[in-house]
Write an enzyme that holds these catalytic residues in place. Structure first.
Site, PDB file in Angstrom:
ATOM      1  N   CYS A  13      -6.694   2.665   5.000  1.00 35.79           N
ATOM      2  CA  CYS A  13      -7.368   1.454   5.501  1.00 35.79           C
ATOM      3  C   CYS A  13      -6.937   1.229   6.957  1.00 35.79           C
ATOM      4  O   CYS A  13      -6.118   1.983   7.492  1.00 35.79           O
ATOM      5  CB  CYS A  13      -6.988   0.244   4.644  1.00 35.79           C
ATOM      6  SG  CYS A  13      -5.287  -0.335   4.933  1.00 35.79           S
ATOM      7  N   HIS A  43       0.859  -1.186   0.000  1.00 34.65           N
ATOM      8  CA  HIS A  43       0.000   0.000   0.000  1.00 34.65           C
ATOM      9  C   HIS A  43       0.901   1.244   0.000  1.00 34.65           C
ATOM     10  O   HIS A  43       2.020   1.207   0.541  1.00 34.65           O
ATOM     11  CB  HIS A  43      -0.895   0.017   1.244  1.00 34.65           C
ATOM     12  CG  HIS A  43      -2.118  -0.850   1.133  1.00 34.65           C
ATOM     13  ND1 HIS A  43      -3.209  -0.700   1.952  1.00 34.65           N
ATOM     14  CD2 HIS A  43      -2.425  -1.865   0.284  1.00 34.65           C
ATOM     15  CE1 HIS A  43      -4.131  -1.597   1.632  1.00 34.65           C
ATOM     16  NE2 HIS A  43      -3.677  -2.316   0.618  1.00 34.65           N
ATOM     17  N   GLU A  61       0.936   4.082   1.668  1.00 32.48           N
ATOM     18  CA  GLU A  61       1.376   4.641   2.949  1.00 32.48           C
ATOM     19  C   GLU A  61       2.486   3.785   3.575  1.00 32.48           C
ATOM     20  O   GLU A  61       3.435   4.307   4.156  1.00 32.48           O
ATOM     21  CB  GLU A  61       0.211   4.741   3.949  1.00 32.48           C
ATOM     22  CG  GLU A  61      -0.966   5.584   3.492  1.00 32.48           C
ATOM     23  CD  GLU A  61      -2.043   4.732   2.833  1.00 32.48           C
ATOM     24  OE1 GLU A  61      -1.713   3.913   1.934  1.00 32.48           O
ATOM     25  OE2 GLU A  61      -3.215   4.882   3.202  1.00 32.48           O
ATOM     26  N   CYS A  79      -3.024   0.728   7.289  1.00 29.77           N
ATOM     27  CA  CYS A  79      -2.213   1.948   7.096  1.00 29.77           C
ATOM     28  C   CYS A  79      -2.472   2.974   8.200  1.00 29.77           C
ATOM     29  O   CYS A  79      -1.539   3.627   8.667  1.00 29.77           O
ATOM     30  CB  CYS A  79      -2.479   2.534   5.710  1.00 29.77           C
ATOM     31  SG  CYS A  79      -1.896   1.432   4.387  1.00 29.77           S
TER      32      CYS A  79
END
Lengths: 169, 169
Positions: A95, A65, A67, A98
């Protein structure tokens, strides 16, 4: 929160837009790979110290992801798991993983482009970033370049639907 | 949840203890490094496919939590971000980031040693693993070899206090 971050917030909110544009550039890299277009930058002392974009399918890893990639790079640069003087800019509401990584790395300020009502954890399904029960609470600014950030996501899913439809024919 | 996991759960609960012992071995590696002793293994078809232990200070990275390391290795082996046929064993209740990573990687079953009332996110502060609002919900078994897992943590913090006291004198 560091003095620096207060300065940005009070005196030059335009800087948030400038750094969100850089996060959008990262999101466009994900788009080109056929990944959900989400991008992130981490800023310290007005300088971008780390960038990341979603590569989950490309890398076969949940940990790719935007981040998480940016936090990993920033920690490597800082040689510290604590990123206490940084601001994180992300095009889509984080999410649960993260948002958790942001709290765990003690990032004091988070700037979000578009919200993610179905799965976001910075105010939508949960608000992990602002829970007084944890040992760290972020300051959060939402809706920075929201139309551009959400537009990228909408275009991506529209393209995906068209592609699925044309493959099904 | 896969048929395999049902088989473990119904027919041979002793397997959970066996795999938790392997997670405890990982936790002891963290202890030796002076890190909070938390260990994790990921199991598929009765075989451990990934191991991890807490190395946050050693690696200067929030992402060096035991579960994140194990998930990263398991995804690399599976060449897939989805770990849909795996069980994750961890000696301490996961934090918000690790619980999030478990949901994001769609691990169907999680076995936990000791709970973490102040910061855990699998039933203590939050229960991220069992939220019907997300697109994945885990099955969770808690308290497996709980005394041994919590004992490791207690000994670690007792040693740490002694060391701080002796340094202060």
């Amino acid at each position: 929160m560091s003095k620096y971050d207060h300065r940005i917030l009070k005196n030059d909110p335009g800087l948030d837009e400038q750094f969100m544009k850089e996060a959008i550039k990262q999101a466009k890299k994900a788009y080109k790979l056929g990944e959900s277009p989400i991008g992130c930058v981490i800023v310290r002392d007005n300088i971008i110290i780390a960038r990341g974009y979603n590569r989950r399918n490309t890398d076969h890893s949940t940990l790719s992801h935007a981040e998480i990639t940016a936090i990993k790079k920033a920690s490597r640069l800082a040689e510290d798991w604590r990123l206490e003087d940084c601001t994180l800019y992300v095009t889509l509401e984080p999410c649960q993983m993260c948002a958790g990584a942001i709290i765990q790395s003690r990032i004091p300020r988070v700037v979000i482009g578009a919200m993610n009502p179905k799965a976001g954890c910075a105010g939508s399904v949960l608000n992990i970033l602002e829970m007084p029960q944890f040992n760290h609470v972020c300051e959060v600014r939402r809706g920075v370049l929201e139309d551009e950030c959400s537009g990228l996501m909408k275009n991506f899913f529209s393209d995906l639907r068209k592609s699925l439809k044309s493959n099904a024919q």
